[in-house]
Design a protein around this motif. Sequence first.
Motif, short mmCIF file in Angstrom:
data_model
loop_
_atom_site.label_atom_id
_atom_site.label_comp_id
_atom_site.label_asym_id
_atom_site.label_seq_id
_atom_site.Cartn_x
_atom_site.Cartn_y
_atom_site.Cartn_z
N TYR A 515 0.77 -1.14 -0.04
CA TYR A 515 0.12 0.06 0.10
C TYR A 515 0.80 1.35 0.03
O TYR A 515 0.44 2.37 -0.33
CB TYR A 515 -1.02 0.01 1.01
N TYR A 516 2.04 1.17 0.27
CA TYR A 516 3.10 2.31 0.22
C TYR A 516 3.16 2.80 -1.03
O TYR A 516 3.12 4.01 -1.33
CB TYR A 516 4.48 2.19 0.95
N PHE A 517 3.11 1.84 -2.03
CA PHE A 517 3.28 2.46 -3.49
C PHE A 517 1.94 2.34 -4.17
O PHE A 517 1.52 3.55 -4.65
CB PHE A 517 4.14 1.32 -4.19
N SER A 518 0.89 1.52 -3.92
CA SER A 518 -0.30 1.44 -4.53
C SER A 518 -1.04 0.34 -3.87
O SER A 518 -0.86 -0.68 -3.71
CB SER A 518 -0.37 1.72 -5.87
N GLN A 519 -2.27 0.66 -3.52
CA GLN A 519 -3.31 -0.56 -3.43
C GLN A 519 -3.84 -1.13 -4.66
O GLN A 519 -3.51 -0.55 -5.70
CB GLN A 519 -4.63 -0.37 -2.56
N PRO A 520 -4.47 -2.52 -4.49
CA PRO A 520 -4.97 -3.01 -5.92
C PRO A 520 -5.96 -2.12 -6.60
O PRO A 520 -7.09 -1.50 -5.90
CB PRO A 520 -5.53 -4.44 -5.39
N VAL A 521 -5.90 -1.74 -7.79
CA VAL A 521 -6.64 -0.81 -8.48
C VAL A 521 -7.11 -1.26 -9.85
O VAL A 521 -6.44 -2.42 -10.35
CB VAL A 521 -5.94 0.40 -8.77
N PRO A 522 -8.14 -0.88 -10.29
CA PRO A 522 -8.46 -1.27 -11.78
C PRO A 522 -7.63 -1.05 -12.82
O PRO A 522 -6.44 -0.03 -12.63
CB PRO A 522 -9.84 -0.63 -12.01
N ALA A 523 -7.59 -1.52 -14.13
CA ALA A 523 -6.59 -1.59 -15.02
C ALA A 523 -6.32 -0.23 -15.48
O ALA A 523 -5.31 0.22 -15.71
CB ALA A 523 -6.97 -2.39 -16.20
N LYS A 524 -7.36 0.57 -15.55
CA LYS A 524 -7.34 1.90 -15.99
C LYS A 524 -6.59 2.83 -15.16
O LYS A 524 -5.76 3.92 -15.58
CB LYS A 524 -8.93 2.62 -16.08
N LYS A 525 -6.53 2.60 -13.76
CA LYS A 525 -5.86 3.26 -12.80
C LYS A 525 -4.30 3.04 -12.94
O LYS A 525 -3.42 3.72 -12.95
CB LYS A 525 -6.23 2.81 -11.55
N ILE A 526 -3.88 1.65 -13.46
CA ILE A 526 -2.74 1.26 -13.73
C ILE A 526 -2.01 2.00 -14.82
O ILE A 526 -0.91 2.45 -14.91
CB ILE A 526 -2.46 -0.27 -13.79
N GLU A 527 -3.05 2.30 -15.96
CA GLU A 527 -2.66 2.85 -17.07
C GLU A 527 -2.17 4.28 -16.80
O GLU A 527 -1.31 4.97 -17.19
CB GLU A 527 -3.48 2.70 -18.16
N GLU A 528 -3.02 4.90 -15.85
CA GLU A 528 -2.75 6.49 -15.33
C GLU A 528 -1.47 6.50 -14.72
O GLU A 528 -0.46 7.32 -14.83
CB GLU A 528 -4.12 6.81 -14.54
#
Length: 549
Positions: A515-528
């Motif tokens: 979570y320090y880097f990022s929580q699990p997110v949808p694919a669109k958020k990964i692209e952002e």
Amino acid sequence: MLWSMERESKKRVGQMHKSIVRLLPIVLLATIFFTLLLTHIDALDLLYSYTRAHEEMQLDEIILGIITFIPISLIASLYTTRKFLYELVQKEKELEYSANHDSMTRLANRNNLLQLLDSLLVKAKRHESRVAVLFIDLDDFKLINDTLGHDAGDALLYQVAKRLSENLRESDILARHGGDEFILLISGIEENNSASKDKDSFCKKVTLVTQRILTTIQKPFSIENQNIYINASIGVSIYPDDGDDKSTLLMQADTAMYRAKEHGRGTYQYFSQDLTAKQNKLMLISNDLRRAIDNKEFVLHYQPIVELNSGRMIGVEALIRWVKDGKVISPNDFIPVAESIGLINPIGDWVLEECSRQLHSWKQENIPLYIAANISGRQLWQKDILEKIINTTKLIGVSKEQLEIEITEGTVIKDSFRIATVFDGLQSSGIKISLDDFGTGYSSLSRLRQMPISKLKIDRSFVNGIPLNTDDIAIVKAIIQMSDTLSIDSLAEGIETEEQWRYLRDIGCQYGQGYYFSQPVPAKKIEELWHDNYLSSDKHLNPPAALTT
């Protein structure tokens, strides 16, 4: 249906037996009469012809011949009748045995079990004693059938039944309930009355029997010239504490057995009232899960995997989510259920296909990330799992090098021989393998050296204590040093603070996620995240303040 047919068949046999007994004298007399009539007509005719040809024979000689012939005919008739009745009785016994016993294991069948349990409960009530119902279910028996075939599965069931029977008292009743399920009835009637009435004393005895059963089943079975290892989960219900009729006791024992499976399998559980509510919830989830596949209610979220030195996102881990009625359900709440009811394979197939589709989409957008997909132990038992993974990537048109397969350490330990075969196939196909939750099992250095693993994922339970807990620090350092020795990459899971990131980076851990880097997110958020960070000048994943200093 089968039970009612067997009961009706037995009823007809009983009626037939009574009729035979009543008609036996008549049958004997009729048989003698007709035998004598037929044989004597022929005999008299023969004698008449003979005397005509030999006129010198006297009347007394003719009468003597007739008198001699009559008892011989009578004896022959009696022997024929006796043989017929003997065969009829034997047929009746065979029919009765078939109606009450399992043809494969020769144990009492479900029909017989219910009758025996009814009788046992009546006696227990009269003597004010207890009865234990043990519901025994073989763990992962379906995998044996799927991999070795049904003949091997049948042979295993026979050996299990034989081994269990050899380790029971004469008063214990063992039956095959169906499939890979067995029922054991333990009565306290024969024992000291006070001990039988005392629940604690009785349960101690039952526990010893249960533990002996588990130990017995865990020993290898020789099937088709190879050793097969299995476990069993056992649920226990007690009369009259958990129910006073056969249906309730069997249901409660079944509920306790499923609780044992939830506790890791290869163990036992006694029934308690709180299990009923839990079982009802499990049944509801099971029904909803079956509909979820058809209704396409699953989605994948992705958690970035970061190179700790540079801060670059190099890949993602795919994590399944179940969206039901607008609410997101964690995999911890439904994956164990899916495994227990046999739905993990279709769910796992969907995950592989979805990961491949997402990789293809990112390839079109020039996003060079890899995806790590989790594979359960049950999926690896599929005969065609290797072909399924390769064909999925080929069909959708993605490079196999972009897909990484994650296997938990516990899965590898459970069946290292089978897993090694799959691993070799994956490696030769160019698909990388990472060992998840490392440190929670007991993998040996020699076993790791023999397997084509490209990455060790340090379990979050050890990362949580960094940098303060000296035990966690020692374990994490040892894992990193071991991975370096074996030329395997190291990845720390569950990084949640800047201190953890810095410490892991400084002691040589190569990759991390949390979570320090990022929580699990949808694919669109990964692209952002990719475009925001990889097209910027620092090329660091947020939070940049932590990663750029």
